[in-house]
Write a protein that holds these residues in place. Structure first.
Motif, PDB file in Angstrom:
ATOM      1  N   VAL A  40      57.495  22.824  27.569  1.00  0.00           N
ATOM      2  CA  VAL A  40      58.345  24.278  28.027  1.00  0.00           C
ATOM      3  C   VAL A  40      57.121  25.149  28.472  1.00  0.00           C
ATOM      4  N   GLU A  41      56.157  25.195  27.579  1.00  0.00           N
ATOM      5  CA  GLU A  41      55.062  25.980  27.849  1.00  0.00           C
ATOM      6  C   GLU A  41      54.262  25.683  29.073  1.00  0.00           C
ATOM      7  N   LEU A  42      54.026  24.245  29.339  1.00  0.00           N
ATOM      8  CA  LEU A  42      53.279  24.264  30.466  1.00  0.00           C
ATOM      9  C   LEU A  42      54.162  24.014  31.633  1.00  0.00           C
ATOM     10  N   CYS A  43      55.594  24.119  31.736  1.00  0.00           N
ATOM     11  CA  CYS A  43      56.313  24.359  32.798  1.00  0.00           C
ATOM     12  C   CYS A  43      56.518  25.764  33.132  1.00  0.00           C
ATOM     13  N   ARG A  44      56.156  26.706  32.205  1.00  0.00           N
ATOM     14  CA  ARG A  44      56.379  28.142  32.195  1.00  0.00           C
ATOM     15  C   ARG A  44      54.816  28.675  33.111  1.00  0.00           C
ATOM     16  N   LYS A  45      53.944  27.870  32.459  1.00  0.00           N
ATOM     17  CA  LYS A  45      52.606  28.195  33.048  1.00  0.00           C
ATOM     18  C   LYS A  45      52.308  27.801  34.498  1.00  0.00           C
ATOM     19  N   HIS A  46      52.659  26.606  34.791  1.00  0.00           N
ATOM     20  CA  HIS A  46      52.531  25.942  36.222  1.00  0.00           C
ATOM     21  C   HIS A  46      53.645  26.123  37.078  1.00  0.00           C
ATOM     22  N   ALA A  57      64.994  27.277  27.601  1.00  0.00           N
ATOM     23  CA  ALA A  57      64.175  26.982  28.761  1.00  0.00           C
ATOM     24  C   ALA A  57      64.931  27.329  29.809  1.00  0.00           C
ATOM     25  N   LYS A  58      66.391  26.672  30.182  1.00  0.00           N
ATOM     26  CA  LYS A  58      67.071  26.776  31.317  1.00  0.00           C
ATOM     27  C   LYS A  58      67.689  28.260  31.532  1.00  0.00           C
ATOM     28  N   ARG A  59      67.938  28.905  30.312  1.00  0.00           N
ATOM     29  CA  ARG A  59      68.320  30.609  30.434  1.00  0.00           C
ATOM     30  C   ARG A  59      67.148  31.073  31.005  1.00  0.00           C
ATOM     31  N   GLU A  60      66.018  30.944  30.724  1.00  0.00           N
ATOM     32  CA  GLU A  60      64.870  31.599  31.482  1.00  0.00           C
ATOM     33  C   GLU A  60      64.614  31.238  32.864  1.00  0.00           C
ATOM     34  N   GLY A  61      65.412  30.243  33.394  1.00  0.00           N
ATOM     35  CA  GLY A  61      65.387  29.866  34.684  1.00  0.00           C
ATOM     36  C   GLY A  61      63.931  29.100  34.949  1.00  0.00           C
ATOM     37  N   LEU A  62      63.463  28.371  34.107  1.00  0.00           N
ATOM     38  CA  LEU A  62      62.517  27.441  34.316  1.00  0.00           C
ATOM     39  C   LEU A  62      62.891  26.202  35.049  1.00  0.00           C
ATOM     40  N   PRO A  63      62.294  25.532  35.752  1.00  0.00           N
ATOM     41  CA  PRO A  63      62.470  24.289  36.551  1.00  0.00           C
ATOM     42  C   PRO A  63      62.449  23.029  35.440  1.00  0.00           C
ATOM     43  N   PHE A  64      63.214  22.921  34.393  1.00  0.00           N
ATOM     44  CA  PHE A  64      63.226  22.052  33.482  1.00  0.00           C
ATOM     45  C   PHE A  64      64.552  21.511  33.140  1.00  0.00           C
ATOM     46  N   THR A  65      64.199  20.212  33.344  1.00  0.00           N
ATOM     47  CA  THR A  65      65.743  19.117  33.306  1.00  0.00           C
ATOM     48  C   THR A  65      65.295  17.949  32.428  1.00  0.00           C
ATOM     49  N   VAL A  66      66.720  17.427  31.951  1.00  0.00           N
ATOM     50  CA  VAL A  66      66.567  16.546  30.772  1.00  0.00           C
ATOM     51  C   VAL A  66      67.686  15.302  31.189  1.00  0.00           C
ATOM     52  N   GLU A  67      67.393  14.148  30.902  1.00  0.00           N
ATOM     53  CA  GLU A  67      68.097  13.273  30.843  1.00  0.00           C
ATOM     54  C   GLU A  67      68.113  12.545  29.449  1.00  0.00           C
ATOM     55  N   THR A  68      69.321  11.940  29.187  1.00  0.00           N
ATOM     56  CA  THR A  68      69.410  10.982  27.903  1.00  0.00           C
ATOM     57  C   THR A  68      69.928   9.781  28.716  1.00  0.00           C
ATOM     58  N   HIS A  85      48.241   7.172  27.680  1.00  0.00           N
ATOM     59  CA  HIS A  85      48.920   8.569  27.601  1.00  0.00           C
ATOM     60  C   HIS A  85      47.896   9.608  27.846  1.00  0.00           C
ATOM     61  N   VAL A  86      48.242  10.652  28.282  1.00  0.00           N
ATOM     62  CA  VAL A  86      47.655  12.222  28.534  1.00  0.00           C
ATOM     63  C   VAL A  86      47.538  12.749  27.376  1.00  0.00           C
ATOM     64  N   THR A  87      46.586  13.958  27.466  1.00  0.00           N
ATOM     65  CA  THR A  87      46.414  14.921  26.520  1.00  0.00           C
ATOM     66  C   THR A  87      46.890  16.174  27.503  1.00  0.00           C
ATOM     67  N   ARG A  88      46.915  17.254  26.792  1.00  0.00           N
ATOM     68  CA  ARG A  88      47.275  18.587  27.394  1.00  0.00           C
ATOM     69  C   ARG A  88      46.271  18.830  28.351  1.00  0.00           C
ATOM     70  N   GLU A  89      45.056  18.652  28.335  1.00  0.00           N
ATOM     71  CA  GLU A  89      43.933  18.935  29.216  1.00  0.00           C
ATOM     72  C   GLU A  89      44.209  18.169  30.503  1.00  0.00           C
ATOM     73  N   ASP A  90      44.455  16.756  30.306  1.00  0.00           N
ATOM     74  CA  ASP A  90      44.918  15.908  31.530  1.00  0.00           C
ATOM     75  C   ASP A  90      46.142  16.746  32.211  1.00  0.00           C
ATOM     76  N   LEU A  91      47.075  17.301  31.163  1.00  0.00           N
ATOM     77  CA  LEU A  91      48.106  17.642  32.287  1.00  0.00           C
ATOM     78  C   LEU A  91      47.774  19.054  32.829  1.00  0.00           C
ATOM     79  N   GLU A  92      46.935  19.773  32.449  1.00  0.00           N
ATOM     80  CA  GLU A  92      46.235  20.990  33.154  1.00  0.00           C
ATOM     81  C   GLU A  92      45.848  20.744  34.517  1.00  0.00           C
ATOM     82  N   ARG A  93      45.015  19.463  34.453  1.00  0.00           N
ATOM     83  CA  ARG A  93      44.540  19.045  36.026  1.00  0.00           C
ATOM     84  C   ARG A  93      45.444  18.569  36.738  1.00  0.00           C
ATOM     85  N   ALA A  94      46.474  17.938  36.346  1.00  0.00           N
ATOM     86  CA  ALA A  94      47.605  17.358  37.203  1.00  0.00           C
ATOM     87  C   ALA A  94      48.830  18.053  37.666  1.00  0.00           C
ATOM     88  N   MET A  95      49.149  19.027  36.801  1.00  0.00           N
ATOM     89  CA  MET A  95      50.408  19.743  37.024  1.00  0.00           C
ATOM     90  C   MET A  95      50.362  20.683  38.085  1.00  0.00           C
TER      91      MET A  95
END
Length: 454
Positions: free
Chosen positions: A221-227, A248-259, A161-171
């Protein structure tokens, strides 16, 4: 019947609703959807009467486990079961295979394993793990659909699994390349195994509380908003996260979800002690949570329903012991996802147009295949199914086409029978005929350079 032809029905699900129509197929594509009076002359016509003609299902979340753990499933058995369930495109997850699909070389190995063994079209997710940021662009060029990560132990050591720091590099890389990051969203400082009597489902449910998902989704959501790259939450189980998703969707972020079908079908109150074939992660939760997920789907907070098919060998389910702490977490469901979801939809007043939106159109959009898969629009691949939405059946072990017969859907009455499945104008499943030779193709994300991979 194959080649240039027409499928006619009194119920065809199009972008404009459900209507009497004829689907004209030429060279493996949908050439037109016309009224029955306007069928071109000279083409063979198959009239299915009141049976529904609709796009094939796009399942963008399945663990096929080949190479390396083919004894768990494999491309041949998974895609044959998928075709019987009305799925015409499946996207394979990057973990549970060995090697995990986290490098270009591993992607080449997986593509070689799938070639000439798939009954339907297929794609691949890559994986984001600690230290592989330098591999991501090459996998994008080769045609992966996007990238998956875990915020918690994945269950297999080869996919850490990744950490937030890993995602800051990849995203930033993924945002620049325009591919989604899909996230197993459970977050906790330390995992604890089920406590007490581990034969009880309650012990397992309490070991993975809703707040793990809720906290993870807030971080994403925070990382989506940032990157500003697309973030997609896989297999949402906690309905408590829906307000943050909606915001997040109302804000217009590119954020989607499945179930997934199992979260919409089963409930914790009715899972018997020792019934480890119901174990998955995140867990199936209470009935009130299930109904809240249905409401979130209806509102559009949840975008789609996909299988999260995650089989294993029967021995790994520890059915003899019924130990939820020891059992592998995953539900085998490719063959039954469509009827399971349709059964729940009918009971709640949802119609065929919503079914197509949730299981065909929106998954196709996530993987970059709008206009190619998931609809009957002219120019799309002629991927479609003949579906009887009133017919009922009860899955039995003898009818399960997955490699192993362990699934919680056996013995459960379902509504909706897939009569035929067509991929690019060729019939790949017929209830009354043997399966044809596998002819599925790797469908790369548009714009891929292919990097020498066939």
């Amino acid at each position: 019947m194959s080649g240039n032809q027409v499928l006619r029905s009194r119920r065809v699900v199009t972008g404009g609703g459900v209507r009497e129509a004829a689907v004209v197929i030429r060279e493996g594509k949908v050439a037109a959807v016309v009224s029955p009076a306007d069928v071109p002359s000279g083409l063979p016509v198959m009239d299915v009467g009141d049976k529904v003609v609709m796009p094939g299902v796009v399942d963008c979340h399945a663990h096929i486990n080949e190479p390396g753990r083919t004894e768990w499933e494999g491309f041949e058995t998974a895609t044959r079961a998928a075709a019987a369930g009305g799925i015409t495109t499946v996207v394979d997850m990057p973990l549970n295979s060995i090697p995990a699909t986290t490098t270009l070389d591993a992607l080449r190995q997986k593509a070689a394993s799938a070639e000439s063994h798939c009954a339907i079209d297929y794609g691949f997710w890559g994986g984001v793990i600690p230290g592989n940021a330098g591999e991501l662009e090459a996998m994008v060029d080769a045609g992966v659909t996007g990238f998956k990560c875990f915020l918690i132990h994945s269950g297999v050591d080869e996919f850490p699994h990744v950490t937030r720091e890993d995602l800051e590099r990849a995203m930033p890389i993924l945002a620049r390349r325009g591919v989604p990051l899909i996230v197993h969203a459970e977050l906790t400082p330390h995992e604890t195994p089920p406590q007490g009597d581990t034969r009880t489902y309650r012990s397992y449910l309490e070991s993975r509380p809703r707040r793990w998902e809720d906290d993870a989704i807030r971080m994403m959501v925070e990382l989506c908003r940032k990157h500003r790259g697309q973030v997609h939450i896989v297999h949402l189980s906690s309905s408590d996260a829906l307000p943050d998703i909606a915001a997040a969707k109302r804000e217009g972020l590119p954020f989607t979800v499945e179930t997934c079908p199992h979260y919409l079908t089963f409930d914790a109150e009715h899972i018997p002690d020792g019934a480890t074939h119901f174990k998955c992660a995140p867990p199936i939760r209470e009935a009130e949570n299930r109904e809240a997920l249905w409401a979130g789907l209806a509102r559009g907070d949840i975008d789609m329903v996909v299988s999260d098919h995650s089989p294993c060998t029967p021995a790994l389910k520890h059915l003899d012991r019924g130990d939820f702490g020891a059992a592998w977490g995953g539900i085998a469901s490719l063959q039954f996802s469509l009827p399971a979801v349709w059964t729940g939809m009918r009971a709640r007043g949802h119609g065929l147009e919503s079914l197509v939106r949730w299981m065909c159109q929106n998954p196709a959009r996530l993987v970059g295949l709008t206009g190619m898969k998931g609809s009957l629009t002219p120019g799309a691949d002629a991927d479609l199914i003949v579906f009887d939405p009133e017919a009922t059946f009860t899955p039995e072990a003898s009818s399960v086409l997955h490699r192993h017969k362990v699934t919680p859907y056996t013995g459960r009455p379902l509504v909706g029978v897939v009569e035929q499945t067509w991929v690019r104008g060729e019939k790949v499943h017929d209830r009354n005929e043997p399966a044809p030779r596998p002819a599925g193709r790797w469908i790369r994300r548009p714009g891929a350079a292919a990097s020498g991979i066939r």
